[in-house]
Design a protein around this motif. Structure first.
Motif, PDB file in Angstrom:
ATOM      1  N   ALA A   1     184.821  49.749  -0.611  1.00 59.37           N
ATOM      2  CA  ALA A   1     183.913  50.934  -0.398  1.00 59.37           C
ATOM      3  C   ALA A   1     182.597  50.590  -0.233  1.00 59.37           C
ATOM      4  O   ALA A   1     181.971  49.601  -0.444  1.00 59.37           O
ATOM      5  N   SER A   2     181.931  51.509   0.586  1.00 61.47           N
ATOM      6  CA  SER A   2     180.561  51.037   1.020  1.00 61.47           C
ATOM      7  C   SER A   2     179.632  51.373  -0.332  1.00 61.47           C
ATOM      8  O   SER A   2     179.878  52.199  -0.962  1.00 61.47           O
ATOM      9  N   VAL A   3     178.498  50.693  -0.228  1.00 65.40           N
ATOM     10  CA  VAL A   3     177.418  51.181  -1.209  1.00 65.40           C
ATOM     11  C   VAL A   3     176.087  51.282  -0.289  1.00 65.40           C
ATOM     12  O   VAL A   3     175.530  50.531   0.277  1.00 65.40           O
ATOM     13  N   ASP A   4     175.725  52.457  -0.223  1.00 61.97           N
ATOM     14  CA  ASP A   4     174.535  53.103   0.283  1.00 61.97           C
ATOM     15  C   ASP A   4     174.620  52.730   1.847  1.00 61.97           C
ATOM     16  O   ASP A   4     173.664  52.443   2.428  1.00 61.97           O
ATOM     17  N   GLY A   5     175.718  52.755   2.301  1.00 58.99           N
ATOM     18  CA  GLY A   5     175.861  52.495   3.827  1.00 58.99           C
ATOM     19  C   GLY A   5     175.770  51.164   4.320  1.00 58.99           C
ATOM     20  O   GLY A   5     176.045  50.779   5.417  1.00 58.99           O
ATOM     21  N   ASN A   6     175.296  50.139   3.581  1.00 60.01           N
ATOM     22  CA  ASN A   6     175.031  48.886   4.200  1.00 60.01           C
ATOM     23  C   ASN A   6     175.548  47.644   3.073  1.00 60.01           C
ATOM     24  O   ASN A   6     174.930  46.623   3.456  1.00 60.01           O
ATOM     25  N   GLY A   7     176.274  48.131   2.182  1.00 58.97           N
ATOM     26  CA  GLY A   7     176.862  47.233   1.317  1.00 58.97           C
ATOM     27  C   GLY A   7     178.179  47.440   0.797  1.00 58.97           C
ATOM     28  O   GLY A   7     178.673  48.602   1.233  1.00 58.97           O
ATOM     29  N   LEU A   8     178.995  46.501   0.363  1.00 58.28           N
ATOM     30  CA  LEU A   8     180.275  46.877  -0.056  1.00 58.28           C
ATOM     31  C   LEU A   8     180.567  46.827  -1.413  1.00 58.28           C
ATOM     32  O   LEU A   8     179.873  45.635  -2.245  1.00 58.28           O
ATOM     33  N   ASP A   9     181.256  47.461  -1.864  1.00 61.43           N
ATOM     34  CA  ASP A   9     181.840  47.458  -3.387  1.00 61.43           C
ATOM     35  C   ASP A   9     183.453  47.247  -3.346  1.00 61.43           C
ATOM     36  O   ASP A   9     184.423  48.046  -2.897  1.00 61.43           O
ATOM     37  N   VAL A  10     183.804  46.033  -3.867  1.00 60.41           N
ATOM     38  CA  VAL A  10     185.123  45.609  -3.700  1.00 60.41           C
ATOM     39  C   VAL A  10     185.864  45.346  -5.209  1.00 60.41           C
ATOM     40  O   VAL A  10     185.309  44.603  -5.955  1.00 60.41           O
ATOM     41  N   GLY A  11     186.609  46.560  -5.472  1.00 62.42           N
ATOM     42  CA  GLY A  11     186.759  46.765  -6.895  1.00 62.42           C
ATOM     43  C   GLY A  11     188.489  47.269  -7.103  1.00 62.42           C
ATOM     44  O   GLY A  11     188.974  47.339  -5.930  1.00 62.42           O
ATOM     45  N   PRO A  12     188.784  47.494  -8.198  1.00 61.91           N
ATOM     46  CA  PRO A  12     190.437  48.038  -7.951  1.00 61.91           C
ATOM     47  C   PRO A  12     190.599  49.445  -7.520  1.00 61.91           C
ATOM     48  O   PRO A  12     189.519  50.250  -7.642  1.00 61.91           O
ATOM     49  N   PHE A  13     191.548  49.669  -6.876  1.00 63.65           N
ATOM     50  CA  PHE A  13     192.012  50.889  -6.182  1.00 63.65           C
ATOM     51  C   PHE A  13     191.681  51.939  -7.149  1.00 63.65           C
ATOM     52  O   PHE A  13     191.272  53.189  -6.755  1.00 63.65           O
ATOM     53  N   LEU A  14     192.429  51.985  -8.334  1.00 63.49           N
ATOM     54  CA  LEU A  14     192.316  53.022  -9.450  1.00 63.49           C
ATOM     55  C   LEU A  14     191.505  52.609 -10.460  1.00 63.49           C
ATOM     56  O   LEU A  14     191.555  51.627 -11.114  1.00 63.49           O
TER      57      LEU A  14
ATOM     58  N   GLY B   3     182.554  39.267  -4.486  1.00 66.09           N
ATOM     59  CA  GLY B   3     183.286  38.576  -5.670  1.00 66.09           C
ATOM     60  C   GLY B   3     184.848  38.535  -5.051  1.00 66.09           C
ATOM     61  O   GLY B   3     185.586  37.825  -6.043  1.00 66.09           O
ATOM     62  N   SER B   4     185.369  39.121  -4.035  1.00 58.65           N
ATOM     63  CA  SER B   4     186.749  39.012  -3.664  1.00 58.65           C
ATOM     64  C   SER B   4     187.144  37.552  -3.240  1.00 58.65           C
ATOM     65  O   SER B   4     186.396  36.893  -2.313  1.00 58.65           O
ATOM     66  N   ASP B   5     188.215  37.049  -3.565  1.00 63.06           N
ATOM     67  CA  ASP B   5     188.755  35.524  -3.133  1.00 63.06           C
ATOM     68  C   ASP B   5     189.865  35.841  -2.051  1.00 63.06           C
ATOM     69  O   ASP B   5     190.569  34.919  -1.745  1.00 63.06           O
ATOM     70  N   GLU B   6     190.007  36.872  -1.715  1.00 60.85           N
ATOM     71  CA  GLU B   6     191.161  37.386  -0.802  1.00 60.85           C
ATOM     72  C   GLU B   6     190.973  36.319   0.426  1.00 60.85           C
ATOM     73  O   GLU B   6     192.179  35.932   1.127  1.00 60.85           O
ATOM     74  N   LEU B   7     189.754  36.076   1.108  1.00 57.80           N
ATOM     75  CA  LEU B   7     189.829  35.342   2.219  1.00 57.80           C
ATOM     76  C   LEU B   7     190.367  33.932   2.092  1.00 57.80           C
ATOM     77  O   LEU B   7     190.549  33.506   3.298  1.00 57.80           O
ATOM     78  N   ALA B   8     190.246  33.386   1.050  1.00 59.06           N
ATOM     79  CA  ALA B   8     190.894  32.097   0.959  1.00 59.06           C
ATOM     80  C   ALA B   8     192.139  31.936   1.004  1.00 59.06           C
ATOM     81  O   ALA B   8     192.735  30.938   1.526  1.00 59.06           O
ATOM     82  N   ARG B   9     192.796  33.141   1.094  1.00 58.26           N
ATOM     83  CA  ARG B   9     194.276  32.906   1.521  1.00 58.26           C
ATOM     84  C   ARG B   9     194.570  33.474   2.837  1.00 58.26           C
ATOM     85  O   ARG B   9     195.728  33.458   3.261  1.00 58.26           O
ATOM     86  N   MET B  10     193.473  33.961   3.470  1.00 57.49           N
ATOM     87  CA  MET B  10     193.583  34.220   4.977  1.00 57.49           C
ATOM     88  C   MET B  10     193.224  33.400   5.973  1.00 57.49           C
ATOM     89  O   MET B  10     193.567  33.426   6.923  1.00 57.49           O
TER      90      MET B  10
END
Length: 791
Positions: free
Chosen positions: A110-123, A534-541
């Protein structure tokens, strides 16, 4: 052979010491035996497909995981989501589980103030029914979640449990499978109707099946063979002797498996029953000849010496040809097939040597045979029956040849229909939990099979994967494959999807922004924001230097033949992309599905090679034994008839070659030549004395033919019990092998005598008579003094 048996009887302690040394060495080697059913274990270390797969795991990490599917209600409730969270947490707390992803915990951008990202749990926590309804709709529309963590219709959810990989270890997988299944049956989760698949689960199940079925089939074979031998010899201790020999040879075979580094796998279940059924052959022929000599009035020790002298040479040659047929698999590119061939060959040779040491000593020392009068009465009725069969065949030999010609025509068309294929889940019967669980996943979340495309950029270390042209080509390839192979439930995922999802999030969820940015700077900025969240997903991609990226393809488990069009499409599209995109150096296919597919490429070559080598071994031995190229070639070709019948049945029934059914031909050729060598050698021995083929056949039927009939019956039953296996391919292997052996017995009793009659009438055997007569006259005379009883 007479000298050898006299030395064995004269030095019993030395023989027992040699036997104990062999068993002790094999027993010590067993401690090194390990289970391994991973895809890696099926291939040689330098196999190109395995090299690519190993490199893939080095670049992107292990692909070991368990995957759970659960029922979901039409409307998500706070209580249901809490249950899903609790289930994920309980699995995450298990040993060897590295990470658990559920619809509640999956990353959400999700975006934060239009110029940042917040990567957290979906629910998030404390969502009410209305918020959960909105989230459910969002999940169903989300390209990453849909058909992975939530089914297309929302009726099922998926949970991914990534696990650590411990090579050549199985205990941790068994414990994990037990814990997950136990969790599924607890009252709080029972209503979810959990199904679980994945490498740890299937490896644990295969290990359990192997142990259970090896014990069951070994016991059944033991019982059936014991009963069969009791019917032959009418003495329980005599009936048990060949089984003791076979059991000891199993220890040797498994010890050899450990010494050559062959892991325990699905094919290992064949070894015990094979050696109990086949390894008894040389001991049975030896006992049958001793029995015949004893029933004819010879003293016990004399019967042992004469029986051994008559049968041991043919048994040695027949065992060596069977072992040679099995060793044809030592050139296989499939490691379990190679290991099973070497191990069973070693066990078979061990059964011969152990039988030579154990049977004569036991018979002569402990007087296990029934009294001679009773033995003669039992033998008389059986001989009359065999004489009747021999008389029928020798009178109707031309009719038998016509029947053979018709059979060969039908067989030829059937063999032409045989195909090669591999279907890992299809190895198991539809009634098994493995098959049903994978089918359930195929039907709900579009499959648990996977393959990988590794995109290697032309600029090593130059972060070429961040080039928009590369990402667009990757997404273009994904779209094309998903559209063309929707019937396989194909779903793709790559860093291109992550970049598009980031772009949509930065634009407030605008669907029009779900695309690859046009500038490299915009891509790099998006990825920096994602990594800093803080996401580590790219390490698998992607690799750390952005030189390589993976495209994951998830699909339904299907036979390899249904994947072949996909592989060709990937190859063609990759070639086009490489021509048009210089930033990409290569696109390689790897992963579990392509690995299994390579087995299919090896199966046909392995079958042709094993049949050819087995036939050549048998041919050479028969020519040497019979000292006639004509007779040797004719009998070797007769051995191929039952194998042809078995393969024709496979062709007509649509049973394809796989690592199990691949073994049928060489095993059948190796077994069938035993009977041919014993039977035809007996015929030739009689023919050299009386020069009458019909009479020679009659006498051979009454002696060797009787042992052949009873042993073939035992072998058919011994292999037929595999049809009870939960492993469908093992059941097919057992059924087809039993068919080949049964047809082999019919061939020996109907077609081989007809061929011998035809060769004799055509004059092709008469040239042997002067030479055989000369050999007989020049041979040293047999000793006239009686063999002394052992005090």
């Amino acid at each position: 052979m007479r000298t050898l048996i006299l030395r064995i009887l004269a030095h019993p302690r030395t023989c027992v010491a040699l036997l104990l040394a062999l068993l002790l060495g094999s027993g010590l080697a067993l401690t090194q035996l390990r289970f391994d059913n991973t895809p890696d274990s099926f291939f040689m270390q330098d196999d190109p497909a395995l090299v690519r797969y190993t490199q893939y795991k080095a670049d992107f990490g292990s692909d070991e995981y368990s995957f759970l599917v659960l029922d979901a209600p039409p409307a998500w409730t706070p209580r249901f989501i809490a249950t899903v969270r609790e289930l994920g947490a309980r699995i995450a707390a298990m040993d060897d589980v590295n990470k658990v992803t559920t619809i509640a915990s999956v990353r959400h951008i999700a975006s934060v103030d239009g110029n940042g990202l917040d990567v957290g749990p979906f629910l998030g926590e404390d969502l009410d029914a209305a918020a959960l309804a909105a989230k459910r709709a969002e999940a169903l529309a989300h390209p990453y979640y849909r058909d992975f963590l939530v089914s297309r219709d929302g009726s099922h959810l998926g949970i991914l449990a990534e696990t650590g990989l411990k090579p050549r270890q199985i205990v941790y997988k068994i414990e994990l499978a037990k814990k997950i299944r136990a969790l599924a049956h607890t009252p709080e989760f029972q209503s979810l109707n959990l199904r679980v698949v994945g490498s740890p689960i299937i490896d644990a199940d295969v290990f359990t099946i192997i142990n259970r079925e090896s014990a069951i089939f070994g016991t059944l074979s033991f019982v059936l063979v014991t009963i069969g031998f009791w019917l032959i010899f009418r003495a329980w201790l005599v009936a048990l002797l060949p089984l003791v020999v076979a059991s000891l040879s199993i220890v040797v075979a498994m010890g050899v498996s450990a010494l050559i580094g062959a892991p325990v796998g699905m094919l290992t279940a064949i070894i015990p029953s094979f050696l109990i059924s086949v390894g008894v052959g040389s001991s049975v022929f030896l006992l049958a000849e001793i029995y015949r000599q004893y029933a004819a009035g010879a003293q016990l020790r004399e019967a042992v010496v004469e029986g051994f002298s008559h049968s041991a040479g043919a048994s040695a040659l027949s065992v060596l040809t069977t072992a040679g047929a099995l060793l044809s698999f030592s050139w296989s590119e499939i490691r379990p097939v190679q290991g099973i061939g070497i191990s069973m060959a070693a066990g078979l040779v061990a059964s011969l040597l152990i039988g030579w040491l154990l049977v004569p000593l036991a018979i002569s020392r402990f007087k296990l045979l029934p009294d001679a009068g009773r033995a003669a009465r039992l033998l008389d009725g059986r001989v009359r029956g065999m004489h009747a069969v021999a008389d029928f065949v020798t009178r109707r030999w031309r009719l038998m040849l016509l029947a053979l010609a018709g059979l060969l025509t039908v067989v030829g068309f059937g063999v032409a229909k045989v195909t090669t294929d591999y279907y890992y889940v299809g190895l198991f019967k539809p009634s098994t939990d493995i098959y049903q669980s994978y089918t359930y996943v195929d039907d709900t979340l579009r499959g648990a099979a996977s393959m990988e495309l590794v995109v290697d950029s032309a600029e090593a270390g130059g972060e070429s994967i961040k080039d928009p042209r590369v990402l667009k080509r990757m997404r273009e390839l994904q779209d094309r494959l998903e559209t063309r192979y929707a019937d396989l439930g194909l779903k793709t995922y790559s860093i291109a999807d992550v970049v598009m999802e980031i772009g949509q999030a930065l634009h407030g969820g605008d669907k029009a922004a779900y695309r690859i940015p046009d500038s490299r700077a915009a891509v790099a900025e998006s990825l920096i924001l994602f990594e800093s969240s803080g996401s580590d997903e790219l390490a698998r991609m992607v690799t750390g230097d952005y030189a390589k990226a993976r495209i994951n393809l998830r699909m339904k488990y299907r036979p390899d033949s249904q994947y072949q069009p996909l592989f060709r499409e990937v190859e063609a599209e990759a070639a086009r992309i490489l021509r048009e995109t210089p930033q990409i150096r290569s696109i390689e296919t790897t992963g579990v599905v392509p690995l299994w597919s390579n087995l299919t490429n090896y199966l046909a070559a392995n079958e042709i090679r094993s049949i050819t080598l087995s036939f050549l071994v048998v041919l050479v031995v028969m020519v040497l034994v019979f000292r006639s190229a004509t007779l040797g070639v004719a009998m070797a070709l007769c051995n191929l008839i039952p194998v042809g019948v078995a393969m024709a049945v496979m062709g007509y029934a649509g049973v394809f070659l796989d690592p199990f059914t691949l073994l049928v031909s060489a095993i059948a050729i190796g077994i069938l030549d035993d009977d041919t060598l014993h039977f035809v050698k007996t015929v030739v021995d009689h023919y050299r004395r009386n020069r009458d083929m019909a009479r020679s056949l009659r006498e051979a039927f009454a002696s060797t033919g009787l042992a052949m009939l009873l042993l073939s019956s035992v072998l058919v039953l011994g292999f037929a019990i595999y049809m009870l296996s939960e492993v469908q391919s093992l059941a097919k292997f057992g059924g087809v092998t039993a068919l080949a052996i049964g047809c082999g017995a019919l061939c020996e009793f109907l077609f081989v005598p007809a061929v011998l009659m035809a060769l004799e009438r055509a004059g092709w055997l008469r040239g042997l008579l002067p030479r055989l007569a000369e050999e007989a006259s020049s041979a040293p005379a047999a000793p006239t003094h009686p063999v002394q009883e052992n005090p």
